[in-house]
Design a protein around this motif. Structure first.
Motif, PDB file in Angstrom:
ATOM      1  N   VAL A  74      11.617  -9.335  -8.721  1.00  0.00           N
ATOM      2  CA  VAL A  74      10.531  -9.917  -7.931  1.00  0.00           C
ATOM      3  C   VAL A  74       9.202  -9.366  -8.448  1.00  0.00           C
ATOM      4  N   ILE A  76       5.143  -9.412  -7.706  1.00  0.00           N
ATOM      5  CA  ILE A  76       4.086  -9.770  -6.759  1.00  0.00           C
ATOM      6  C   ILE A  76       2.768  -9.134  -7.201  1.00  0.00           C
ATOM      7  N   VAL A  87       6.337 -11.586   2.769  1.00  0.00           N
ATOM      8  CA  VAL A  87       7.198 -12.343   1.858  1.00  0.00           C
ATOM      9  C   VAL A  87       8.384 -11.493   1.422  1.00  0.00           C
ATOM     10  N   LEU A  88       8.115 -10.246   1.060  1.00  0.00           N
ATOM     11  CA  LEU A  88       9.174  -9.346   0.610  1.00  0.00           C
ATOM     12  C   LEU A  88      10.204  -9.090   1.700  1.00  0.00           C
ATOM     13  N   ILE A  91      12.611 -11.863   1.621  1.00  0.00           N
ATOM     14  CA  ILE A  91      13.493 -11.760   0.446  1.00  0.00           C
ATOM     15  C   ILE A  91      14.562 -10.696   0.672  1.00  0.00           C
ATOM     16  N   THR A 132       5.230 -14.700  -8.402  1.00  0.00           N
ATOM     17  CA  THR A 132       4.135 -15.253  -7.601  1.00  0.00           C
ATOM     18  C   THR A 132       3.259 -16.187  -8.416  1.00  0.00           C
ATOM     19  N   ARG A 303       4.738 -16.949   5.511  1.00  0.00           N
ATOM     20  CA  ARG A 303       5.016 -16.012   4.426  1.00  0.00           C
ATOM     21  C   ARG A 303       6.455 -15.485   4.481  1.00  0.00           C
ATOM     22  N   TYR A 304       6.883 -15.031   5.632  1.00  0.00           N
ATOM     23  CA  TYR A 304       8.255 -14.533   5.776  1.00  0.00           C
ATOM     24  C   TYR A 304       9.249 -15.655   5.468  1.00  0.00           C
ATOM     25  N   GLY A 307       9.665 -16.243   1.807  1.00  0.00           N
ATOM     26  CA  GLY A 307      10.543 -15.278   1.170  1.00  0.00           C
ATOM     27  C   GLY A 307      12.004 -15.582   1.426  1.00  0.00           C
TER      28      GLY A 307
END
Length: 345
Positions: A74, A76, A87-88, A91, A132, A303-304, A307
């Motif tokens: 990943v 970013i 976001v993370l 993921i 990203t 955002r979440y 991910g």
């Protein structure tokens, strides 16, 4: 039983774990490397043996044996920006539950640093990559394409993604903010932006297009900086903008909520009432937007959820060996109206 002398204990092996758990070494390997393929009872039985012996799996050896690293890379732009931590979290929540490891790098908003970090990630033989945006160098794009692994570019919609793509149109979001402020009766809106990466530039272009359609765009009503965003910088840019515009602004769209909070606090220091004399709109809809006074209108993006969706697409590709029918996903956005823009209905 003969006790081993202190300091010369032999290294615990997979065979030792299998003996304690009462299963085969192959079963222990499967529990470690493919936990989704064993029952919960068996997984707990083997895990108990692993914990009691203090066994640490050799992931490198496992990946060589299976040709599977069970690693997802990943990349970013920032580890400290709350936008990317959300976001993370999405993921990690998906990949962690399936036994995949996330190998993460910070590209510091630099295409050259991103190219360097992608080389580092690919050297670890990841099974997939989440990266990203679409601002990669040509060399970086070639590296990713030649890796022949699933790739998801996130955070923005791209005209020509490398593989899969999840995001939203920053241009359209900026355009819609312009139309929203105009519909509320504000006809002298300005803009504050920082760092000016490609996504911020897209927001500004969309915002400008909306204002130009209404015949109210003015260059003097734009204040930007290449410095990283912060609340303090938002206050500085707001004061600069008010000075350059002669104080004629009646609304400000800020490229993110940190800048918007800085503008709000600076307006209070300057005795400019919000929203009575000036409207302020942010972007990203961080938690603080709800709790400041007046509460801050902002553009919400999932955002979440982004991910989560990126990780799910990766797992689907790995599990089924083929790409999903929908390789591009528009997550959309919402303008969350609050008190900072409600005055002129």
């Amino acid at each position: 039983m003969k006790m081993a002398k202190k300091g010369v204990d032999k290294k615990v092996t997979l065979v030792d774990v299998a003996a304690i758990a009462g299963v085969s070494a192959i079963t222990v390997s499967r529990v470690i490397n493919q936990p989704e393929k064993v029952s919960e009872i068996l997984r707990q039985q083997v895990q108990k043996a692993i914990d009691s012996l203090g066994y640490i799996p050799n992931q490198f050896a496992s990946s060589l044996a299976s040709a599977k690293s069970r690693v997802v890379g990943v990349a970013i732009p920032s580890l400290t920006n709350i936008v990317f931590t959300d976001v993370l979290r999405g993921i990690y929540d998906v990949l962690g539950a399936t036994g995949y490891k996330v190998l993460m790098v910070d590209t510091h908003y630099s295409a050259l640093e991103e190219e360097k970090m992608v080389r580092t990630l690919l050297s670890q033989a990841p099974e997939a990559m989440i990266i990203t945006g679409g601002g990669q160098t040509k060399a970086c794009q070639q590296l990713l394409q030649k890796a022949h692994i699933p790739i998801v570019q996130i955070m923005e919609l791209l005209e020509e993604p490398l593989d899969m793509n999840i995001g939203f149109s920053h241009w359209q979001a900026g355009y819609d903010v312009a139309k929203y402020l105009l519909s509320q009766g504000y006809n002298r809106p300005g803009f504050i932006g920082a760092r000016m990466d490609t996504r911020v530039q897209q927001r500004l272009r969309g915002y400008r297009a909306g204002l130009e359609e209404a015949g109210v765009y003015q260059d003097a009503y734009i204040a930007t900086s290449l410095d990283p965003s912060s609340i303090g910088l938002g206050g500085q840019l707001f004061r600069r903008l008010m000075s350059a515009s002669g104080g004629h602004l009646d609304a400000v769209f800020c490229a993110n909520d940190d800048l918007a909070l800085g503008a709000l606090f600076e307006s209070q220091r300057m005795h400019i009432t919000v929203p009575h004399s000036l409207a302020i709109c942010g972007f990203n809809d961080i938690e603080a937007a709800t709790y400041v006074n007046p509460s801050l209108t902002s553009v919400w993006v999932g955002r979440y959820e982004m991910g989560v969706k990126a990780a799910e697409m990766i797992l689907d590709c790995i599990s089924h060996g083929k790409k999903p029918a929908q390789k591009m996903v528009d997550m959309g956005y919402q303008i969350k109206e609050r008190d900072s823009t409600r005055q002129r209905r």
